[in-house]
Design a protein around this motif. Sequence first.
Motif, PDB file in Angstrom:
ATOM      1  N   ASP A 106      -4.604 -12.881 -12.778  1.00  0.00           N
ATOM      2  CA  ASP A 106      -3.780 -11.718 -12.773  1.00  0.00           C
ATOM      3  C   ASP A 106      -3.654 -11.386 -11.218  1.00  0.00           C
ATOM      4  OD1 ASP A 106      -3.225 -12.055 -15.497  1.00  0.00           O
ATOM      5  OD2 ASP A 106      -4.089  -9.883 -16.093  1.00  0.00           O
ATOM      6  N   LEU A 107      -2.532 -10.983 -10.893  1.00  0.00           N
ATOM      7  CA  LEU A 107      -2.393 -10.249  -9.813  1.00  0.00           C
ATOM      8  C   LEU A 107      -1.809  -8.823  -9.885  1.00  0.00           C
ATOM      9  CD1 LEU A 107      -0.090 -12.878  -7.871  1.00  0.00           C
ATOM     10  CD2 LEU A 107      -2.614 -12.442  -7.481  1.00  0.00           C
ATOM     11  N   GLU A 108      -2.560  -7.773  -9.410  1.00  0.00           N
ATOM     12  CA  GLU A 108      -2.148  -6.614  -9.784  1.00  0.00           C
ATOM     13  C   GLU A 108      -1.316  -5.848  -8.444  1.00  0.00           C
ATOM     14  OE1 GLU A 108      -4.242  -2.293 -10.484  1.00  0.00           O
ATOM     15  OE2 GLU A 108      -5.500  -3.924 -10.675  1.00  0.00           O
ATOM     16  N   ALA A 109      -0.341  -5.262  -8.773  1.00  0.00           N
ATOM     17  CA  ALA A 109       0.448  -4.847  -7.468  1.00  0.00           C
ATOM     18  C   ALA A 109      -0.040  -3.436  -7.099  1.00  0.00           C
ATOM     19  CB  ALA A 109       2.026  -4.440  -8.302  1.00  0.00           C
ATOM     20  N   LEU A 110      -0.229  -3.237  -5.734  1.00  0.00           N
ATOM     21  CA  LEU A 110      -0.677  -2.161  -5.184  1.00  0.00           C
ATOM     22  C   LEU A 110       0.168  -1.533  -4.089  1.00  0.00           C
ATOM     23  CD1 LEU A 110      -3.311  -0.323  -4.695  1.00  0.00           C
ATOM     24  CD2 LEU A 110      -3.998  -1.908  -2.693  1.00  0.00           C
ATOM     25  N   HIS A 111       1.090  -0.343  -4.472  1.00  0.00           N
ATOM     26  CA  HIS A 111       1.905   0.061  -3.679  1.00  0.00           C
ATOM     27  C   HIS A 111       1.174   0.551  -2.188  1.00  0.00           C
ATOM     28  CE1 HIS A 111       5.556   3.186  -3.307  1.00  0.00           C
ATOM     29  NE2 HIS A 111       5.815   2.034  -2.400  1.00  0.00           N
ATOM     30  N   LEU A 112       1.688   0.058  -1.170  1.00  0.00           N
ATOM     31  CA  LEU A 112       1.452   0.282  -0.061  1.00  0.00           C
ATOM     32  C   LEU A 112       2.472   0.671   1.157  1.00  0.00           C
ATOM     33  CD1 LEU A 112      -0.865  -2.810   0.249  1.00  0.00           C
ATOM     34  CD2 LEU A 112      -1.692  -0.471  -0.072  1.00  0.00           C
ATOM     35  N   PRO A 113       3.119   1.648   0.990  1.00  0.00           N
ATOM     36  CA  PRO A 113       4.349   2.168   1.754  1.00  0.00           C
ATOM     37  C   PRO A 113       3.937   2.550   3.283  1.00  0.00           C
ATOM     38  CG  PRO A 113       3.838   3.945   0.181  1.00  0.00           C
ATOM     39  CD  PRO A 113       2.854   2.913  -0.168  1.00  0.00           C
ATOM     40  N   GLY A 114       5.171   2.588   3.820  1.00  0.00           N
ATOM     41  CA  GLY A 114       4.791   3.071   5.442  1.00  0.00           C
ATOM     42  C   GLY A 114       5.639   2.307   6.361  1.00  0.00           C
ATOM     43  N   HIS A 115       5.606   1.110   6.210  1.00  0.00           N
ATOM     44  CA  HIS A 115       6.261  -0.166   6.951  1.00  0.00           C
ATOM     45  C   HIS A 115       7.685  -0.272   6.319  1.00  0.00           C
ATOM     46  CE1 HIS A 115       7.088  -3.802   9.306  1.00  0.00           C
ATOM     47  NE2 HIS A 115       7.351  -4.467   7.913  1.00  0.00           N
ATOM     48  N   ALA A 116       7.477  -0.226   4.993  1.00  0.00           N
ATOM     49  CA  ALA A 116       8.873  -0.248   4.040  1.00  0.00           C
ATOM     50  C   ALA A 116       8.427   0.690   2.829  1.00  0.00           C
ATOM     51  CB  ALA A 116       9.030  -1.449   3.566  1.00  0.00           C
ATOM     52  N   ALA A 117       9.503   1.113   2.404  1.00  0.00           N
ATOM     53  CA  ALA A 117       9.421   2.070   1.133  1.00  0.00           C
ATOM     54  C   ALA A 117       8.665   1.406   0.111  1.00  0.00           C
ATOM     55  CB  ALA A 117      10.543   2.705   0.838  1.00  0.00           C
ATOM     56  N   GLY A 118       9.173   0.163  -0.325  1.00  0.00           N
ATOM     57  CA  GLY A 118       8.614  -0.514  -1.766  1.00  0.00           C
ATOM     58  C   GLY A 118       7.258  -1.430  -1.117  1.00  0.00           C
ATOM     59  N   LEU A 119       6.779  -1.364   0.109  1.00  0.00           N
ATOM     60  CA  LEU A 119       5.923  -2.482   0.095  1.00  0.00           C
ATOM     61  C   LEU A 119       4.741  -2.471  -0.530  1.00  0.00           C
ATOM     62  CD1 LEU A 119       4.768  -3.480   3.925  1.00  0.00           C
ATOM     63  CD2 LEU A 119       3.252  -3.850   1.856  1.00  0.00           C
ATOM     64  N   SER A 120       4.334  -3.739  -1.076  1.00  0.00           N
ATOM     65  CA  SER A 120       3.226  -3.685  -2.227  1.00  0.00           C
ATOM     66  C   SER A 120       2.513  -4.926  -1.797  1.00  0.00           C
ATOM     67  CB  SER A 120       4.017  -3.854  -3.513  1.00  0.00           C
ATOM     68  OG  SER A 120       4.661  -2.678  -3.965  1.00  0.00           O
ATOM     69  N   GLY A 121       1.200  -4.692  -1.958  1.00  0.00           N
ATOM     70  CA  GLY A 121       0.134  -5.767  -1.965  1.00  0.00           C
ATOM     71  C   GLY A 121      -0.176  -6.410  -3.482  1.00  0.00           C
ATOM     72  N   PHE A 122      -0.788  -7.199  -3.489  1.00  0.00           N
ATOM     73  CA  PHE A 122      -1.074  -7.906  -4.793  1.00  0.00           C
ATOM     74  C   PHE A 122      -2.567  -8.188  -4.719  1.00  0.00           C
ATOM     75  CE2 PHE A 122       3.303  -8.962  -4.342  1.00  0.00           C
ATOM     76  CZ  PHE A 122       3.766  -8.162  -5.319  1.00  0.00           C
ATOM     77  N   VAL A 123      -3.573  -7.687  -5.780  1.00  0.00           N
ATOM     78  CA  VAL A 123      -5.094  -7.785  -5.645  1.00  0.00           C
ATOM     79  C   VAL A 123      -5.331  -8.741  -6.683  1.00  0.00           C
ATOM     80  CG1 VAL A 123      -6.819  -6.339  -6.153  1.00  0.00           C
ATOM     81  CG2 VAL A 123      -4.927  -5.144  -5.295  1.00  0.00           C
ATOM     82  N   PHE A 124      -6.288  -9.245  -6.389  1.00  0.00           N
ATOM     83  CA  PHE A 124      -6.611 -10.541  -7.328  1.00  0.00           C
ATOM     84  C   PHE A 124      -8.504 -10.639  -7.031  1.00  0.00           C
ATOM     85  CE2 PHE A 124      -5.656 -12.801  -3.504  1.00  0.00           C
ATOM     86  CZ  PHE A 124      -6.624 -13.827  -3.409  1.00  0.00           C
ATOM     87  N   GLU A 125      -8.878 -11.517  -8.132  1.00  0.00           N
ATOM     88  CA  GLU A 125     -10.406 -11.546  -8.079  1.00  0.00           C
ATOM     89  C   GLU A 125     -10.588 -12.972  -7.502  1.00  0.00           C
ATOM     90  OE1 GLU A 125     -12.918  -9.666  -8.670  1.00  0.00           O
ATOM     91  OE2 GLU A 125     -11.966  -7.903  -9.293  1.00  0.00           O
TER      92      GLU A 125
END
Length: 327
Positions: A156-175
């Motif tokens: 799985d990839l888990e969305a991590l909201h990381l705003p600042g550079h863009a309002a909806g910028l999101s990273g994806f966390v995986f093991e």
Amino acid sequence: MNRIQLGNAVFEGLNDVYVFGADADTTTLVDTGTAASETREALSTGLADLGVELADIDQILLTHWHEDHAGFASEIQDESDAVVRVHTADAPLVAGDTDAWEAMEGRQRALLDEWGVPEEPREELLGFLDGYDGLSGRARVESFEGGERFSTPEGDLEALHLPGHAAGLSGFVFEGADGRELLSGDALLPHYTPNVGGADVRVERPLAKYLDTLVRIIDGEFVRAWPGHRDVIEDPAGRARDIAAHHRERTENVLDVLREDGPADAWTVSSHLFGELSHIHILHGPGEAYAHLDHLSAHDVVESTDDGYRLVESDPDLDELFPDISE
């Protein structure tokens, strides 16, 4: 996971596209590059090396709306019928919603006035922006919020909201094999400090939001981060601390400008910080200055006047303006 690097002469260079499930029945892309012919050729070649065609893509996860990350999504979707997913805050822009784009462009024009950008560089900027209108398309999108998980054959990839550079910028966390890893998009880059203030003018309190994002990355205890541009980051927390320190130093530089030449508008401050600006940096330069001035204003260190930002407190305690992220 596999990485394909795409050339990018317009933005920050060497866009990264990440591929999950290349040797499985379902294939996921994270980001796509721009909707340019050279992008199609480079991405198609990179996928072919993995035994994948554009028509094989089942899912596209986008870190944010910027053209060099989301621009090619609609063409891939047309060819493959892939599901395109992006954070709720950026979904209208990726979908090509006219009202959303007009609102953002109106906000840009209003801020160019507020920042004091002169007519000649403003016209240069607007001409530059018009020149890459064709680098994005209209995708049919499904929106997500932070915390949602998306299945791939590699986990799985888990969305991590990381705003600042863009309002909806999101990273994806995986093991990964040795711990948690992060696809960081433009929230964390190895060589550049992601622009805040100009890159997405919809973001309120952009520097404060971005500092919160850096804290979130540090607290995530990631063993490595895979950015939207260039190469892997082996110490994400250390890189986040370096960027936070950079912004603290830049805040001190802004204060120096106001001490010596204030009151001043964002354009004047950016000229002292960055010198002569061209192309997209005519937006990013005063935008970054504005982000710092806005941060200082929120903490009552400066105030906005008809003549520009004026110092209220000449020697503030910057520890009160920045998070404690010491190791």
